[in-house]
Design an enzyme around this catalytic site. Structure first.
Site, PDB file in Angstrom:
ATOM      1  N   HIS A 190       0.905  -1.213   0.146  1.00  0.00           N
ATOM      2  CA  HIS A 190       0.124  -0.002  -0.139  1.00  0.00           C
ATOM      3  C   HIS A 190       0.960   1.242   0.115  1.00  0.00           C
ATOM      4  O   HIS A 190       0.578   2.248  -0.753  1.00  0.00           O
ATOM      5  CB  HIS A 190      -0.803   0.026   1.291  1.00  0.00           C
ATOM      6  CG  HIS A 190      -1.671   1.258   1.462  1.00  0.00           C
ATOM      7  ND1 HIS A 190      -2.954   1.357   1.222  1.00  0.00           N
ATOM      8  CD2 HIS A 190      -1.224   2.548   2.064  1.00  0.00           C
ATOM      9  CE1 HIS A 190      -3.450   2.722   1.495  1.00  0.00           C
ATOM     10  NE2 HIS A 190      -2.331   3.248   2.256  1.00  0.00           N
ATOM     11  N   GLU A 191       1.794   1.146   0.838  1.00  0.00           N
ATOM     12  CA  GLU A 191       2.623   2.477   0.765  1.00  0.00           C
ATOM     13  C   GLU A 191       3.603   2.533  -0.395  1.00  0.00           C
ATOM     14  O   GLU A 191       3.859   3.845  -0.813  1.00  0.00           O
ATOM     15  CB  GLU A 191       3.726   2.512   2.188  1.00  0.00           C
ATOM     16  CG  GLU A 191       3.040   2.310   3.522  1.00  0.00           C
ATOM     17  CD  GLU A 191       2.210   3.501   3.827  1.00  0.00           C
ATOM     18  OE1 GLU A 191       2.200   4.492   3.174  1.00  0.00           O
ATOM     19  OE2 GLU A 191       0.971   3.241   4.424  1.00  0.00           O
TER      20      GLU A 191
END
Length: 300
Positions: free
Chosen positions: A169-170
């Site tokens: 996600h990051e």
């Protein structure tokens, strides 16, 4: 006929007011024209989502890397990273390497879904990951590929698969150039603030306009970024042979770790946990298909 001693001054006041009103509208129109020009001249299509996005056309990969590196160095100067040979550091680094190795194939696959060619903007990134000792259950990836995971995330993630979902996600935020998009949005916001000040709006009026813009546009825009990063990150984790199904229990644990306290979604930069989980569940068939296509272990 009686002469009114105030009639002349009243007429002059009306003329001045009319002139000031005209100038105010001219100022607003000038700023609106500049904002429209900036908006339309800096639009591009994102290959990951197929959506038209606002990114300053003068911002290239080297500039993004420089901005990310500066922020990264400032963070590491205040929060010292763990020994790179520590077990958790090695584990996080290995997860990052597997995710990064699948960036090109995932970008290509997503671009093809939208009938686009991949841009491979991230090929110029200088990837690096550190683990920072902190109680925060958090992680980040800055423009240019500089990453950090806080040790507080480890007991919440619990598994390598769940950690890969968070890190994916990051990484997705950097791949989608969300930082560059926010910079462009900030420039538009500044144009709006300058227009309000130059046109004679009082501070209270300016505050009301900016609040309406925040609730009506900026916050939904930020929530959209989170949803995009969830999808791209989930596909990365799946392609890298991690189990994307760990995403749902992960976000349930994240909600529990926050004590179940969250802002109403309309006033938050993030979707509420329930919305996020629903979105992830809807994406699960696609994620499992990506795991089958791109995870060599899954085909053995």
């Amino acid at each position: 006929m009686r002469n009114d001693p105030f009639s002349r001054s009243s007429q002059q006041g009306r003329r001045r007011g009319g002139l000031f009103g005209n100038v105010r509208w001219l100022v607003l129109l000038a700023f609106a024209g500049y904002a429209a020009f900036y908006w339309f001249s800096n639009r591009s299509v994102d290959p990951y989502t197929g959506e038209s996005v606002l990114i300053d056309s003068t911002l290239d990969v080297d500039q993004e890397k420089a901005l990310g590196l500066q922020a990264y160095q400032e963070i590491l100067a205040q929060e010292r990273p763990l020994d790179p040979n520590a077990t958790v550091s090695r584990d996080v680094r290995e997860i990052a390497q597997r995710l990064i190795a699948k960036v090109d194939v995932v970008e290509t696959a997503l671009a093809e879904e939208h009938g686009l060619q991949p841009g491979h903007f991230s090929r110029g990134f200088d990837w690096e990951v550190n683990v920072i000792q902190s109680d925060q259950a958090n992680a980040f990836c800055l423009p240019g590929g500089k990453m950090a995971v806080y040790t507080g995330l480890v007991p919440v993630a619990q598994t390598r698969d769940a950690m890969a979902v968070v890190m994916g996600h990051e990484i997705a935020h950097a791949l989608l150039r969300h930082g560059a998009q926010r910079m462009a949005q900030q420039k538009l916001t500044q144009i709006g603030q300058m227009a309000g000040a130059a046109s004679g709006m009082d501070p209270q009026q300016q505050q009301m306009v900016m609040a309406a813009m925040g609730y009506g546009y900026l916050l939904p825009y930020a929530r959209g970024h989170e949803t995009q990063a969830d999808e791209v990150g989930l596909m990365l984790a799946a392609a890298a042979c991690f189990d994307p199904r760990e995403a749902v229990p992960l976000w349930e644990r994240m909600g529990q770790a926050s004590g179940g306290q969250s802002q109403p979604e309309f006033s938050s930069t993030h979707p509420n946990p329930g919305t996020r989980i629903q979105n992830l569940q809807a994406l699960m068939p696609k994620a499992m298909e990506y795991r089958e296509r791109f995870c060599e272990q899954a085909r053995q």
